[in-house]
Design an enzyme around this catalytic site. Structure first.
Site, PDB file in Angstrom:
ATOM      1  N   ASP A 249       0.835  -1.196   0.000  1.00  0.00           N
ATOM      2  CA  ASP A 249       0.000   0.000   0.000  1.00  0.00           C
ATOM      3  C   ASP A 249       0.873   1.250   0.000  1.00  0.00           C
ATOM      4  O   ASP A 249       1.903   1.302   0.692  1.00  0.00           O
ATOM      5  CB  ASP A 249      -0.889  -0.032   1.258  1.00  0.00           C
ATOM      6  CG  ASP A 249      -1.784   1.191   1.368  1.00  0.00           C
ATOM      7  OD1 ASP A 249      -2.765   1.255   0.609  1.00  0.00           O
ATOM      8  OD2 ASP A 249      -1.483   2.079   2.191  1.00  0.00           O
ATOM      9  N   GLU A 276       1.737  -0.602  -5.012  1.00  0.00           N
ATOM     10  CA  GLU A 276       0.698   0.339  -5.392  1.00  0.00           C
ATOM     11  C   GLU A 276       1.351   1.702  -5.603  1.00  0.00           C
ATOM     12  O   GLU A 276       1.628   2.418  -4.650  1.00  0.00           O
ATOM     13  CB  GLU A 276      -0.388   0.416  -4.313  1.00  0.00           C
ATOM     14  CG  GLU A 276      -1.595   1.189  -4.777  1.00  0.00           C
ATOM     15  CD  GLU A 276      -1.886   2.406  -3.934  1.00  0.00           C
ATOM     16  OE1 GLU A 276      -2.940   3.011  -4.148  1.00  0.00           O
ATOM     17  OE2 GLU A 276      -1.074   2.776  -3.079  1.00  0.00           O
TER      18      GLU A 276
END
Ligand code: LM2
Ligand code: CA
Length: 714
Positions: A249, A276
């Site tokens: 993330d 990400e």
């Protein structure tokens, strides 16, 4: 073939008006992107040059950056992302649909302890690395890994390692740990956070993006040994539980070199990572920078996909121009951020085009695909339904809440397609210069996507062997077949916003029972014979391959279901030659030619042989839809379509009184889901908050936005 994926909503109305566009996610750079600022020397962090660094395979860090999610033998590497599903629900889904549909991976939401509250995004505010969350306990997580593993599905964990809770919150986390600003007892204190204590405002400033706070989230000092060790300990704990991969993330907010240092500390430094990194033209930090520690998600693919489907798809072969290499790019139609905020991707709210986008995602040969499956929403922040501090277990029977994209017939069919075509190249491209395309995957499969508001009547040239194929987009039961002739051609009519896909793993009569080995030849053939001639007895006189004939008048066919008798013959894959008789002088020998019967099922009626099981379809032939009359409308109608077929004419068909408080209508659904909305016929609609209802099974009831299997009148 009469099918269509009719879109009743325009893109404009489908796009969300985003309530809160997260600066860090919208990623629109300011026109005056500042030059990369040097980090204060005191932090010991040197800002790398702004130029994009593209490590090549075989670079020094290759051992920590294997390319693409590893293929699971016989299964491929397609992932499903079950957003905000509890561990118990994921486990059940692995067994029920993910494994059987052929998925190799399931990405789950962040498993660590998080701040309390009902919004979905509490998952993205860690309080500790204990695996106690609104999605389940450590024991439940471990059980999920095992259950999914047994179903052939590996776990990818979403890991939030850039930051901890927001600086605006303090209290007790989901696992009982107390926390506050600069205070995560036993884990992190003030010195473990970066010194920049203001929010990121300028995405053109590399240093700021990586050292300051993303929407006030306390930014971990990932340059420090201690923080790196704690993060590695957390990931090693997950690896120890059997996790096979990680979504990193907010990777853009962590220097690539910090991530490489963390990865090098893992018990398995070659474990799969996908970063990400929301790439945006003109920003200094790009997805390609992170290939030293794994793959990156290619958000531009999702934006391009939406752009083509919103306009014309004829040029979609150019979708990956300028993007990451196919073996380094994680691709998707949408994810939990892009379906909510203004990212320019599709979402389930796009209806038919969303289905087509997923068909293309899985059919084409670019990138490593993840099918996104979340829940329906209107409020951007709203979490999935909770009770007692935990998210309620997801269920695809509850179509009012969960989208269950991963189990839509079209998408499940395309996962099987992808697993069968493997790495076969895109061949035999066809397009009409506008909004319809078709392409082969070598001699393994062929796909047609019609993004037009009108039907497509076309002959296609494939490289497929001649045969009768199941259209795996149309049904799971080979209800629609496509015949490829000796020169590899087939003709088909693809309705508006419709698709078609055929592959060598799903030929008529070769009904795959095990998606991991779809090419296994049938070892027995169940022969069905129609009783429509009114004979008092039915027998089959036959031989298998070049073996001996049965003794005339042959073997008895037993009653199978209304209108049919049957017999199962072991064949070892050989063809049966047969004639039918009533046992007392009347014969049906196919006009002296005899019948040639093969595959798992061969049904004979009126001189014709078909591959669909006429009895298997019988129980699910119809869906009786019940609708509660508590809305007080004077009449009730249902506007619907079956599978990807055409919608009824507006305002739909009348529902008749069924029992007190309920009206109903029985729909010929042929085993496919019914997509429906209800109306008074005079302006009032219940279309499930624009998402429509997905109704399956023999009896299904809709009341107050809830879908319940079974008859309320029973
Ligand atoms: C991500 N990738 O980089 C996630 O995919 C994205 O969903 C996360 O944002 C983000 N980064 C941080 O992990 C979400 C959500 C935000 C939410 C944060 C933190 O989109 O809205 O921010 O998670 O929970 C919320 C509030 C925000 C508030 C913040 C801190 O919306 O207004 O900032 O919490 O309390 C003051
Ligand atoms: Ca950071």
């Amino acid at each position: 073939m009469k099918r269509s994926l009719q879109s009743r909503r325009s893109r404009a109305t489908a796009l969300l008006a985003s309530a809160a566009v997260l600066a860090g996610l919208a990623a629109a750079p300011t026109a005056t992107a500042a030059a990369t600022a040097a980090a204060p020397a005191a932090l010991g962090v040197t800002a790398p040059a702004a130029a994009t660094v593209v490590p090549t395979a075989g670079a020094a860090s290759a051992s920590i950056a294997p390319t693409a999610a590893p293929v699971v033998p016989g299964r491929g590497n397609t992932a499903a992302n079950l957003f905000q599903w509890t561990w118990n629900a994921v486990a059940a889904e692995c067994t029920r649909t993910l494994g059987p549909n052929g998925y190799a991976y399931v990405q789950v939401s962040p498993p660590q302890e998080h701040v309390p509250g009902g919004a979905w995004w509490t998952s993205y505010q860690p309080v500790s690395y204990r695996l106690e969350s609104k999605l389940g306990t450590r024991a439940e997580f471990a059980a999920m890994v095992d259950t999914c593993g047994d179903a052939g599905v590996k776990i990818i964990a979403d890991t939030v390692i850039n930051h901890m809770a927001g600086a605006d919150s303090s209290g007790t986390g989901s696992g009982g740990s107390s926390y506050g600003v600069d205070s995560f007892p036993g884990l992190y204190g003030r010195n473990d956070f970066n010194d920049c204590r203001t929010d990121i405002t300028n995405y053109g400033d590399r240093w700021q993006v990586q050292n300051c706070r993303l929407v006030s989230l306390q930014d971990l000092r990932t340059g420090s040994d201690y923080v790196r060790t704690k993060i590695a300990d957390y990931m090693n704990d997950l690896i120890g539980l059997g996790v096979a991969g990680f979504r990193i993330d907010a990777a853009k907010h962590i220097p690539a070199s910090d991530l490489e240092a963390i990865k090098a500390r893992l018990s398995d430094p070659s474990v799969f990572w996908v970063h990400e990194v929301i790439g945006s033209a003109g920003e200094p930090i790009q997805p390609s920078e992170y290939l030293g520690s794994g793959d990156s998600h290619e958000f531009q693919y999702a934006r391009n996909l939406a752009g083509y489907f919103d306009g014309n798809i004829a040029g979609i072969r150019g979708i990956s121009n300028g993007l990451l290499g196919s073996d380094r790019a994680g691709v998707f139609v949408d994810n939990h951020d892009t379906e909510r905020d203004t990212h320019g991707t599709m979402s389930y709210k796009w209806g038919a085009k969303y289905v087509l986008g997923n068909v293309f995602l899985l059919g084409y040969d670019y990138g490593w695909p993840t099918v996104y499956s979340g829940y329906k929403f209107t409020d951007r922040d709203a979490g999935a339904p909770m009770s007692g501090g935990r998210v309620q277990d997801a269920s695809c029977a509850n179509g009012a809440v969960w989208t269950c994209t991963h189990d839509w017939t079209e998408i499940a069919g395309m996962v099987g397609f992808r697993n069968t075509v493997g790495s076969a190249p895109v061949t035999r491209w066809w397009d009409n210069g506008a909004n319809a395309i078709a392409f082969g995957r070598g001699d393994r499969g062929y796909v047609v996507v019609n993004n037009q508001a009108s039907g497509l009547n076309q002959t296609f040239q494939t490289s497929l062997p001649a045969g009768t194929y199941c259209d795996v987009v149309a049904s799971r039961t080979c209800a629609e077949t496509i015949t490829v002739d000796d020169s590899g051609r087939f003709s088909a009519q693809i309705p508006q916003y419709g698709a078609l896909a055929i592959h060598v793993g799903a030929r008529a009569g070769d009904v795959p029972t095990d998606p991991t080995d779809p090419t296994d030849p049938a070892e027995a053939t169940t022969v069905f014979y129609s009783t429509s001639q009114g004979w008092s007895a039915h027998r089959m006189h036959y031989r298998v391959g070049s073996g001996a004939w049965t003794t005339a008048p042959g073997e008895v066919l037993a009653p199978a279901c209304a209108g049919w008798v049957s017999r199962t013959v072991p064949t070892d894959g050989a063809v049966i030659t047969a004639a039918f008789t009533n046992g007392s002088g009347t014969w049906d020998n196919n006009g002296s030619a005899d019948y040639r019967l093969s595959g798992a099922v061969a049904a004979v009626k009126d001189g014709r042989v078909t591959a669909a099981n006429p009895c298997a379809q019988a129980p699910s032939d119809t869906t009786t839809v019940y609708y509660a009359t508590d809305r007080g409308w004077s009449t009730y109608r249902v506007h619907y379509r079956v599978g990807s077929g055409a919608w009824t004419a507006l305002p739909g068909e009348a529902l008749a009184p069924a029992c007190a408080g309920w009206v109903s209508r029985t729909v010929a659904s042929a085993g496919q889901p019914v997509t429906a909305a209800f109306t008074s016929g005079s302006g009032q609609w219940d279309n499930n908050g624009s998402a429509d209802y997905r109704l399956t099974g023999a009896h299904v009831a809709v009341r107050g936005g809830q879908v319940t299997p079974g008859s309320p009148c029973a």
